[in-house]
Design a protein around this motif. Sequence first.
Motif, PDB file in Angstrom:
ATOM      1  N   ALA A 158      -6.105   7.175 -10.362  1.00  0.00           N
ATOM      2  CA  ALA A 158      -5.726   8.118  -9.308  1.00  0.00           C
ATOM      3  C   ALA A 158      -6.384   7.743  -7.988  1.00  0.00           C
ATOM      4  CB  ALA A 158      -6.110   9.544  -9.713  1.00  0.00           C
ATOM      5  N   GLY A 159      -7.613   7.287  -8.033  1.00  0.00           N
ATOM      6  CA  GLY A 159      -8.300   6.846  -6.812  1.00  0.00           C
ATOM      7  C   GLY A 159      -7.621   5.642  -6.193  1.00  0.00           C
ATOM      8  N   LEU A 160      -7.215   4.682  -7.027  1.00  0.00           N
ATOM      9  CA  LEU A 160      -6.509   3.503  -6.534  1.00  0.00           C
ATOM     10  C   LEU A 160      -5.159   3.892  -5.932  1.00  0.00           C
ATOM     11  CD1 LEU A 160      -6.345   0.412  -6.289  1.00  0.00           C
ATOM     12  CD2 LEU A 160      -5.291   0.392  -8.551  1.00  0.00           C
ATOM     13  N   ALA A 161      -4.449   4.815  -6.589  1.00  0.00           N
ATOM     14  CA  ALA A 161      -3.163   5.276  -6.053  1.00  0.00           C
ATOM     15  C   ALA A 161      -3.357   5.970  -4.714  1.00  0.00           C
ATOM     16  CB  ALA A 161      -2.483   6.218  -7.054  1.00  0.00           C
ATOM     17  N   TRP A 162      -4.415   6.785  -4.600  1.00  0.00           N
ATOM     18  CA  TRP A 162      -4.670   7.474  -3.336  1.00  0.00           C
ATOM     19  C   TRP A 162      -5.020   6.480  -2.234  1.00  0.00           C
ATOM     20  CZ3 TRP A 162      -8.627   7.927   0.141  1.00  0.00           C
ATOM     21  CH2 TRP A 162      -8.434   8.885   1.135  1.00  0.00           C
ATOM     22  N   VAL A 163      -5.820   5.476  -2.548  1.00  0.00           N
ATOM     23  CA  VAL A 163      -6.188   4.465  -1.543  1.00  0.00           C
ATOM     24  C   VAL A 163      -4.943   3.730  -1.051  1.00  0.00           C
ATOM     25  CG1 VAL A 163      -7.366   2.245  -1.261  1.00  0.00           C
ATOM     26  CG2 VAL A 163      -8.571   4.162  -2.267  1.00  0.00           C
ATOM     27  N   LEU A 164      -4.057   3.364  -1.970  1.00  0.00           N
ATOM     28  CA  LEU A 164      -2.830   2.678  -1.560  1.00  0.00           C
ATOM     29  C   LEU A 164      -1.946   3.576  -0.696  1.00  0.00           C
ATOM     30  CD1 LEU A 164      -1.944   0.790  -4.863  1.00  0.00           C
ATOM     31  CD2 LEU A 164      -2.823  -0.176  -2.743  1.00  0.00           C
ATOM     32  N   MET A 165      -1.801   4.824  -1.103  1.00  0.00           N
ATOM     33  CA  MET A 165      -0.963   5.745  -0.322  1.00  0.00           C
ATOM     34  C   MET A 165      -1.568   6.027   1.042  1.00  0.00           C
ATOM     35  SD  MET A 165       0.067   8.387  -3.345  1.00  0.00           S
ATOM     36  CE  MET A 165       1.246   9.371  -2.454  1.00  0.00           C
ATOM     37  N   ALA A 166      -2.883   6.209   1.095  1.00  0.00           N
ATOM     38  CA  ALA A 166      -3.540   6.497   2.368  1.00  0.00           C
ATOM     39  C   ALA A 166      -3.495   5.286   3.297  1.00  0.00           C
ATOM     40  CB  ALA A 166      -4.986   6.923   2.135  1.00  0.00           C
ATOM     41  N   SER A 167      -3.681   4.095   2.761  1.00  0.00           N
ATOM     42  CA  SER A 167      -3.628   2.903   3.617  1.00  0.00           C
ATOM     43  C   SER A 167      -2.209   2.680   4.146  1.00  0.00           C
ATOM     44  CB  SER A 167      -4.146   1.674   2.869  1.00  0.00           C
ATOM     45  OG  SER A 167      -3.385   1.448   1.707  1.00  0.00           O
ATOM     46  N   ARG A 168      -1.189   2.947   3.319  1.00  0.00           N
ATOM     47  CA  ARG A 168       0.185   2.838   3.814  1.00  0.00           C
ATOM     48  C   ARG A 168       0.449   3.873   4.898  1.00  0.00           C
ATOM     49  NH1 ARG A 168       4.678   5.364   3.992  1.00  0.00           N
ATOM     50  NH2 ARG A 168       6.668   4.289   4.046  1.00  0.00           N
ATOM     51  N   HIS A 169      -0.040   5.094   4.684  1.00  0.00           N
ATOM     52  CA  HIS A 169       0.135   6.172   5.648  1.00  0.00           C
ATOM     53  C   HIS A 169      -0.509   5.796   6.994  1.00  0.00           C
ATOM     54  CE1 HIS A 169       0.533  10.341   6.982  1.00  0.00           C
ATOM     55  NE2 HIS A 169      -0.712  10.262   7.423  1.00  0.00           N
ATOM     56  N   VAL A 170      -1.716   5.282   6.958  1.00  0.00           N
ATOM     57  CA  VAL A 170      -2.405   4.884   8.192  1.00  0.00           C
ATOM     58  C   VAL A 170      -1.697   3.711   8.842  1.00  0.00           C
ATOM     59  CG1 VAL A 170      -4.554   3.888   9.076  1.00  0.00           C
ATOM     60  CG2 VAL A 170      -4.626   5.833   7.521  1.00  0.00           C
ATOM     61  N   TRP A 171      -1.222   2.757   8.040  1.00  0.00           N
ATOM     62  CA  TRP A 171      -0.561   1.593   8.615  1.00  0.00           C
ATOM     63  C   TRP A 171       0.746   1.980   9.313  1.00  0.00           C
ATOM     64  CZ3 TRP A 171      -1.538  -3.059  10.182  1.00  0.00           C
ATOM     65  CH2 TRP A 171      -0.485  -3.916  10.474  1.00  0.00           C
ATOM     66  N   VAL A 172       1.531   2.854   8.682  1.00  0.00           N
ATOM     67  CA  VAL A 172       2.806   3.263   9.281  1.00  0.00           C
ATOM     68  C   VAL A 172       2.574   4.072  10.547  1.00  0.00           C
ATOM     69  CG1 VAL A 172       4.815   4.761   8.899  1.00  0.00           C
ATOM     70  CG2 VAL A 172       4.108   3.165   7.138  1.00  0.00           C
ATOM     71  N   ARG A 173       1.529   4.874  10.574  1.00  0.00           N
ATOM     72  CA  ARG A 173       1.262   5.740  11.727  1.00  0.00           C
ATOM     73  C   ARG A 173       0.083   5.253  12.549  1.00  0.00           C
ATOM     74  NH1 ARG A 173       3.660   7.941   7.803  1.00  0.00           N
ATOM     75  NH2 ARG A 173       5.292   9.471   8.130  1.00  0.00           N
TER      76      ARG A 173
END
Length: 177
Positions: A158-173
Amino acid sequence: MFPQYVAHSMEGRARLRHPALGEVAVRSSVQAALGKEQDVLEVRPGAASMLLLLKPGVDLASLCQRLELSVPILARSQAEVAAELRATARAQRCEQWRSKGGDKSASATKGFSLGSRGDKRNILGISQRKLEVRAMLGVAGVCLASGLSGPKPLHLLAGLAWVLMASRHVWVRRKAV
């Protein structure tokens, strides 16, 4: 005394700011009216404003009175014109939304809307951005709960999934950050 739409003036320059100047038709009629004036050297349009380059010693108040005679919307209150423009824009957006929603497909009845890229209601009536943020919060909750209760592999996953989602979110925005 200068009219309300004179944002600033000094010798040889004046800035006119009015919500109606954001409209192309009004801006072009103001440019045409000011182009006929002998005391106006140059008119530079901006976003809902005009910069006037004037001859020295020009009576700006009388120039504004002549401008109001040729373009009467400038004599109206700025708040009134702004409210009218917002209402018109809102009506146009509603009409566009209604015309997009008028042709319901089979997938739209299941809860999915296959609109254009600018369509805000994509999945189950929730925008993609809100859905992404809610998913990140859900995964963060799973990570926290599994970290406190003990199953280490689930916590790490779950931590790895959150890191991937958060990094994608920051990269897109990234430009908004």
